[in-house]
Write a protein that holds these residues in place. Structure first.
Motif, PDB file in Angstrom:
ATOM      1  N   SER A  12       0.831  -1.207   0.000  1.00  0.00           N
ATOM      2  CA  SER A  12       0.000   0.000   0.000  1.00  0.00           C
ATOM      3  C   SER A  12       0.862   1.251   0.000  1.00  0.00           C
ATOM      4  O   SER A  12       0.613   2.201  -0.755  1.00  0.00           O
ATOM      5  CB  SER A  12      -0.910   0.016   1.232  1.00  0.00           C
ATOM      6  OG  SER A  12      -1.840  -1.030   1.186  1.00  0.00           O
ATOM      7  N   LEU A  13       1.878   1.257   0.849  1.00  0.00           N
ATOM      8  CA  LEU A  13       2.753   2.424   0.935  1.00  0.00           C
ATOM      9  C   LEU A  13       3.594   2.589  -0.325  1.00  0.00           C
ATOM     10  O   LEU A  13       3.894   3.713  -0.731  1.00  0.00           O
ATOM     11  CB  LEU A  13       3.613   2.342   2.185  1.00  0.00           C
ATOM     12  CG  LEU A  13       2.812   2.420   3.501  1.00  0.00           C
ATOM     13  CD1 LEU A  13       3.700   2.138   4.692  1.00  0.00           C
ATOM     14  CD2 LEU A  13       2.109   3.748   3.643  1.00  0.00           C
ATOM     15  N   ALA A  16       1.383   4.333  -2.718  1.00  0.00           N
ATOM     16  CA  ALA A  16       1.134   5.718  -2.338  1.00  0.00           C
ATOM     17  C   ALA A  16       2.357   6.614  -2.483  1.00  0.00           C
ATOM     18  O   ALA A  16       2.236   7.767  -2.897  1.00  0.00           O
ATOM     19  CB  ALA A  16       0.628   5.762  -0.897  1.00  0.00           C
ATOM     20  N   TYR A  17       3.542   6.093  -2.158  1.00  0.00           N
ATOM     21  CA  TYR A  17       4.700   6.975  -2.035  1.00  0.00           C
ATOM     22  C   TYR A  17       5.858   6.689  -2.980  1.00  0.00           C
ATOM     23  O   TYR A  17       6.694   7.556  -3.176  1.00  0.00           O
ATOM     24  CB  TYR A  17       5.251   6.916  -0.599  1.00  0.00           C
ATOM     25  CG  TYR A  17       4.282   7.404   0.432  1.00  0.00           C
ATOM     26  CD1 TYR A  17       3.747   8.686   0.368  1.00  0.00           C
ATOM     27  CD2 TYR A  17       3.897   6.585   1.482  1.00  0.00           C
ATOM     28  CE1 TYR A  17       2.854   9.139   1.328  1.00  0.00           C
ATOM     29  CE2 TYR A  17       3.011   7.040   2.456  1.00  0.00           C
ATOM     30  CZ  TYR A  17       2.500   8.310   2.361  1.00  0.00           C
ATOM     31  OH  TYR A  17       1.629   8.751   3.307  1.00  0.00           O
ATOM     32  N   GLU A  58      -5.529   2.297   7.350  1.00  0.00           N
ATOM     33  CA  GLU A  58      -4.728   3.493   7.096  1.00  0.00           C
ATOM     34  C   GLU A  58      -3.903   3.331   5.825  1.00  0.00           C
ATOM     35  O   GLU A  58      -3.868   4.225   4.974  1.00  0.00           O
ATOM     36  CB  GLU A  58      -3.800   3.761   8.282  1.00  0.00           C
ATOM     37  CG  GLU A  58      -4.504   4.191   9.546  1.00  0.00           C
ATOM     38  CD  GLU A  58      -3.608   4.180  10.778  1.00  0.00           C
ATOM     39  OE1 GLU A  58      -4.085   4.630  11.832  1.00  0.00           O
ATOM     40  OE2 GLU A  58      -2.445   3.731  10.703  1.00  0.00           O
ATOM     41  N   CYS A  59      -3.256   2.202   5.707  1.00  0.00           N
ATOM     42  CA  CYS A  59      -2.397   1.960   4.540  1.00  0.00           C
ATOM     43  C   CYS A  59      -3.208   1.774   3.269  1.00  0.00           C
ATOM     44  O   CYS A  59      -2.880   2.354   2.228  1.00  0.00           O
ATOM     45  CB  CYS A  59      -1.534   0.721   4.784  1.00  0.00           C
ATOM     46  SG  CYS A  59      -0.341   0.952   6.095  1.00  0.00           S
ATOM     47  N   LEU A  62      -4.452   4.956   1.773  1.00  0.00           N
ATOM     48  CA  LEU A  62      -3.446   5.647   0.956  1.00  0.00           C
ATOM     49  C   LEU A  62      -3.342   5.015  -0.437  1.00  0.00           C
ATOM     50  O   LEU A  62      -3.237   5.715  -1.441  1.00  0.00           O
ATOM     51  CB  LEU A  62      -2.090   5.617   1.648  1.00  0.00           C
ATOM     52  CG  LEU A  62      -1.982   6.429   2.942  1.00  0.00           C
ATOM     53  CD1 LEU A  62      -0.667   6.117   3.652  1.00  0.00           C
ATOM     54  CD2 LEU A  62      -2.105   7.910   2.649  1.00  0.00           C
ATOM     55  N   GLU A  65      -6.304   6.052  -2.573  1.00  0.00           N
ATOM     56  CA  GLU A  65      -6.096   7.387  -3.157  1.00  0.00           C
ATOM     57  C   GLU A  65      -5.138   7.323  -4.338  1.00  0.00           C
ATOM     58  O   GLU A  65      -5.347   7.989  -5.356  1.00  0.00           O
ATOM     59  CB  GLU A  65      -5.525   8.334  -2.108  1.00  0.00           C
ATOM     60  CG  GLU A  65      -6.523   8.816  -1.088  1.00  0.00           C
ATOM     61  CD  GLU A  65      -5.892   9.770  -0.096  1.00  0.00           C
ATOM     62  OE1 GLU A  65      -5.040  10.587  -0.509  1.00  0.00           O
ATOM     63  OE2 GLU A  65      -6.250   9.690   1.091  1.00  0.00           O
ATOM     64  N   ALA A  66      -4.089   6.512  -4.202  1.00  0.00           N
ATOM     65  CA  ALA A  66      -3.068   6.423  -5.256  1.00  0.00           C
ATOM     66  C   ALA A  66      -3.623   5.842  -6.554  1.00  0.00           C
ATOM     67  O   ALA A  66      -3.129   6.175  -7.630  1.00  0.00           O
ATOM     68  CB  ALA A  66      -1.888   5.585  -4.774  1.00  0.00           C
TER      69      ALA A  66
END
Length: 109
Positions: A12-13, A16-17, A58-59, A62, A65-66
């Motif tokens: 997930s991260l 997102a990032y 939470e993850c 994100l 959204e991505a």
């Protein structure tokens, strides 16, 4: 189960990032601090289903959204899988939806 929880957080991260041309997000990166295997291990040992669902939520939020949110095909499917995970009431019931989320995130990475 802790490994799968950590993997869902990592994937997930990454969605997102992580961006092309930068070094990849790894399990020992600071962004993973609250989502490492030992954190999930403690929650599993306590039987804290709600705590696990919050951390994963939470993850996955994100990641959602991505991929453009629930209005996009990838987001709709991720949201559906997350709903199955969020409706679990025992640690045992988390297993199958968790694997589905992990596999889906892996596929879209």
């Amino acid at each position: 189960m802790e490994l799968h929880l950590e993997t869902v957080a990592l994937f997930s991260l990454k969605l997102a990032y992580e961006s092309e041309g930068q070094s990849p997000i790894l399990r020992d990166d600071l962004v993973m601090g609250d989502y490492q295997r030992d954190v999930f291990e403690l929650l599993v040992r306590r039987g804290d289903v709600e705590g696990i669902q919050v951390k994963v939520g939470e993850c996955v939020g994100l990641a959602l959204e991505a991929v453009g949110g629930v209005d996009k095909p990838l987001g709709r499917e991720l949201n559906r899988l997350t709903a199955d995970f969020s409706s679990a009431q025992t640690i045992e019931q988390l297993g199958i939806p968790l694997l589905a989320i992990k596999d889906y995130l892996n596929d879209i990475l």
